[in-house]
Write a protein that holds these residues in place. Structure first.
Motif, PDB file in Angstrom:
ATOM      1  N   ALA A   1       0.822  -1.211   0.000  1.00 14.64           N
ATOM      2  CA  ALA A   1       0.000   0.000   0.000  1.00 14.64           C
ATOM      3  C   ALA A   1       0.853   1.257   0.000  1.00 14.64           C
ATOM      4  N   GLY A   2       1.946   1.252   0.758  1.00 13.66           N
ATOM      5  CA  GLY A   2       2.773   2.449   0.873  1.00 13.66           C
ATOM      6  C   GLY A   2       3.789   2.603  -0.242  1.00 13.66           C
ATOM      7  N   VAL A   3       4.611   1.583  -0.424  1.00 19.16           N
ATOM      8  CA  VAL A   3       5.701   1.686  -1.399  1.00 19.16           C
ATOM      9  C   VAL A   3       5.178   1.562  -2.822  1.00 19.16           C
TER      10      VAL A   3
ATOM     11  N   ILE B   1       8.988   5.775   1.958  1.00 17.75           N
ATOM     12  CA  ILE B   1       9.798   5.123   0.928  1.00 17.75           C
ATOM     13  C   ILE B   1       9.144   5.289  -0.437  1.00 17.75           C
ATOM     14  N   GLY B   2       7.817   5.074  -0.501  1.00 14.78           N
ATOM     15  CA  GLY B   2       7.109   5.198  -1.770  1.00 14.78           C
ATOM     16  C   GLY B   2       7.160   6.608  -2.342  1.00 14.78           C
ATOM     17  N   LEU B   3       6.972   7.614  -1.511  1.00 12.11           N
ATOM     18  CA  LEU B   3       7.014   9.001  -1.985  1.00 12.11           C
ATOM     19  C   LEU B   3       8.421   9.399  -2.428  1.00 12.11           C
ATOM     20  N   ALA B   4       9.425   8.903  -1.726  1.00  9.67           N
ATOM     21  CA  ALA B   4      10.798   9.193  -2.131  1.00  9.67           C
ATOM     22  C   ALA B   4      11.092   8.609  -3.512  1.00  9.67           C
ATOM     23  N   ILE B   5      10.615   7.392  -3.752  1.00  8.97           N
ATOM     24  CA  ILE B   5      10.782   6.784  -5.080  1.00  8.97           C
ATOM     25  C   ILE B   5      10.073   7.619  -6.145  1.00  8.97           C
ATOM     26  N   ALA B   6       8.840   8.023  -5.863  1.00  7.68           N
ATOM     27  CA  ALA B   6       8.063   8.810  -6.825  1.00  7.68           C
ATOM     28  C   ALA B   6       8.722  10.151  -7.098  1.00  7.68           C
ATOM     29  N   ALA B   7       9.268  10.771  -6.059  1.00 12.25           N
ATOM     30  CA  ALA B   7       9.849  12.103  -6.213  1.00 12.25           C
ATOM     31  C   ALA B   7      11.117  12.088  -7.058  1.00 12.25           C
TER      32      ALA B   7
ATOM     33  N   MET C   1       7.482   2.471 -11.342  1.00  9.89           N
ATOM     34  CA  MET C   1       6.814   1.203 -11.041  1.00  9.89           C
ATOM     35  C   MET C   1       7.803   0.057 -10.809  1.00  9.89           C
ATOM     36  N   PRO C   2       8.750  -0.219 -11.722  1.00  6.66           N
ATOM     37  CA  PRO C   2       9.686  -1.317 -11.434  1.00  6.66           C
ATOM     38  C   PRO C   2      10.545  -1.069 -10.209  1.00  6.66           C
ATOM     39  N   ILE C   3      10.926   0.190  -9.989  1.00  7.79           N
ATOM     40  CA  ILE C   3      11.716   0.492  -8.785  1.00  7.79           C
ATOM     41  C   ILE C   3      10.894   0.203  -7.533  1.00  7.79           C
ATOM     42  N   ALA C   4       9.625   0.617  -7.550  1.00  8.80           N
ATOM     43  CA  ALA C   4       8.754   0.378  -6.395  1.00  8.80           C
ATOM     44  C   ALA C   4       8.512  -1.116  -6.188  1.00  8.80           C
ATOM     45  N   ILE C   5       8.371  -1.865  -7.279  1.00  4.41           N
ATOM     46  CA  ILE C   5       8.165  -3.313  -7.160  1.00  4.41           C
ATOM     47  C   ILE C   5       9.386  -3.980  -6.544  1.00  4.41           C
ATOM     48  N   ILE C   6      10.574  -3.601  -7.041  1.00  9.17           N
ATOM     49  CA  ILE C   6      11.810  -4.168  -6.491  1.00  9.17           C
ATOM     50  C   ILE C   6      11.935  -3.832  -5.018  1.00  9.17           C
ATOM     51  N   ALA C   7      11.658  -2.563  -4.673  1.00 13.11           N
ATOM     52  CA  ALA C   7      11.765  -2.141  -3.276  1.00 13.11           C
ATOM     53  C   ALA C   7      10.766  -2.883  -2.397  1.00 13.11           C
ATOM     54  N   SER C   8       9.521  -2.993  -2.870  1.00 13.18           N
ATOM     55  CA  SER C   8       8.491  -3.656  -2.079  1.00 13.18           C
ATOM     56  C   SER C   8       8.807  -5.133  -1.874  1.00 13.18           C
ATOM     57  N   MET C   9       9.195  -5.818  -2.943  1.00 12.90           N
ATOM     58  CA  MET C   9       9.515  -7.239  -2.827  1.00 12.90           C
ATOM     59  C   MET C   9      10.759  -7.463  -1.992  1.00 12.90           C
TER      60      MET C   9
END
Length: 369
Positions: free
Chosen positions: A185-187, A268-274, A283-291
């Motif tokens: 939900a967050g990342v 973490i999610g907002l930092a990736i988006a920013a 999206m792939p960065i967030a997926i890698i981070a989340s997993m």
């Protein structure tokens, strides 16, 4: 020849389309490679024997107790820490020892007389796979010491920690499942959504109004908190209805940890988006981070026996502290004071993530608006 040329043109068209679609390329090629590398790293060296620390309470002091002590020390699997039962159980609860073996008074005499199997007790923590392995190892070792007997002279009685007596299989899955949902939900969700909003110009239009960065961050966090509470309620209701899951032993503490974990995930999610160039990149960065956070956080699969380098990396994952805090508070009923270091890591993660996101968005979005 003409047909062959047409087939070649169609084939190359599809290849180019696949290569240009960054998201499809990521899921079709990069993700499988990353998963192979991850599972290979976590299982590399799994055949290497690492001694685990077990507590020993020797109230007998006779020849049988000495035989067991010697067997433990010479096995190469255990490091023995002698002490009092109450103190060793406290250390077991804190994860300092993996199991506690209690040899009662009169053990040697009862074995010598042969008046039925003498009982020894193994205390263990079912929330830890390392503790479960130590419990099984102790039982196997004691049984191996008396293979020459026709009838067993020593019986091993397993004793779970009191705080986990009423918990079942699905109860042990809940902390990891909550961490997984919180990170998704967050990342993943927040990170990709905000990145697409930034690319589409939605954020720039929002900040062209009197909306402040502080108000936007607080609203984003609170919205995700409502989702986290809804997730907690739904998953527990389903678990209670279908799998007889117990309510959290410390419900207020569980909610507090979940909200702080949610804030850290949003950071973490907002930092990736920013910092991502586009939604397709985010999206792939967030997926890698989340997993990565989910698996290396000990949430979805136990890594107690992973190589040392993997366990070292785990200590730098905020998700590791999410999982540990939920295990202690949700399952064992510990107060929040018992997991203050975990809460400190999560608060620091949230502060750094939200701070970086706010700084970057002010420069790239708010100023442009």
């Amino acid at each position: 020849m003409r047909m062959a040329n047409q087939l070649w043109q169609v084939l190359m068209l599809n290849v180019r389309q696949q290569m240009r679609n960054k998201i499809a390329f990521f899921f079709n090629l990069i993700m499988p490679v990353l998963m192979l590398l991850f599972f290979g790293a976590t299982n590399a060296g799994s055949d290497t024997v690492t001694a685990v620390t077990v507590g020993l309470v020797d109230r007998d002091g006779g020849p049988v107790a000495q035989l067991i002590r010697t067997g433990l020390q010479e096995s190469g699997y255990f490091e023995v820490e002698a002490g009092e039962e109450a103190e060793l159980i406290r250390r077991l609860d804190a994860g300092k020892v993996r199991a506690v073996l209690v040899l009662p008074a009169g053990l040697s005499e009862q074995v010598a007389v042969g008046s039925g199997p003498a009982e020894v007790i193994v205390h263990w923590d079912p929330t830890s796979t390392a503790s479960a392995a130590a419990q099984g190892g102790l039982q196997y070792l004691i049984q191996g010491l008396e293979t020459f007997q026709k009838e067993p002279s020593i019986a091993v009685r397993d004793q779970r920690l009191d705080s986990t007596e009423q918990l079942g299989l699905f109860d042990f899955m809940m902390p990891g499942l909550l961490v997984y949902m919180t990170l998704n939900a967050g990342v993943l969700a927040i990170g990709t959504a905000v990145s697409y909003q930034q690319r589409a110009g939605t954020l720039r239009h929002m900040f062209s109004t009197p909306l402040t960065m502080g108000a936007w961050l607080v609203g984003t966090v609170l919205g995700n908190h409502l989702l986290a509470i809804l997730q907690l309620s739904v998953i527990w209701c389903v678990g209670i209805a279908f799998f007889k899951i117990q309510l959290p032993n410390n419900l207020p503490g569980t909610v507090a940890i979940l909200l702080l974990s949610s804030t850290a995930g949003i950071g973490i999610g907002l930092a990736i988006a920013a910092f991502a160039r586009s939604g397709e990149t985010a999206m792939p960065i967030a997926i890698i981070a989340s997993m990565g956070l989910t698996f290396l956080g000990n949430a979805m699969m136990p890594l107690d026996h992973a190589p040392e380098i993997v366990q070292t990396v785990m200590r730098f994952m905020p998700s590791y502290y999410m999982t540990h805090a939920l295990q202690q508070v949700t399952m064992k009923g510990q107060p929040l004071a018992a997991v203050l270091p975990d809460l400190g890591v999560l608060a620091l993660t949230a502060t750094i993530g939200l701070g970086l996101a706010a700084w970057r968005l002010r420069r790239t979005v708010v100023t442009a608006a």
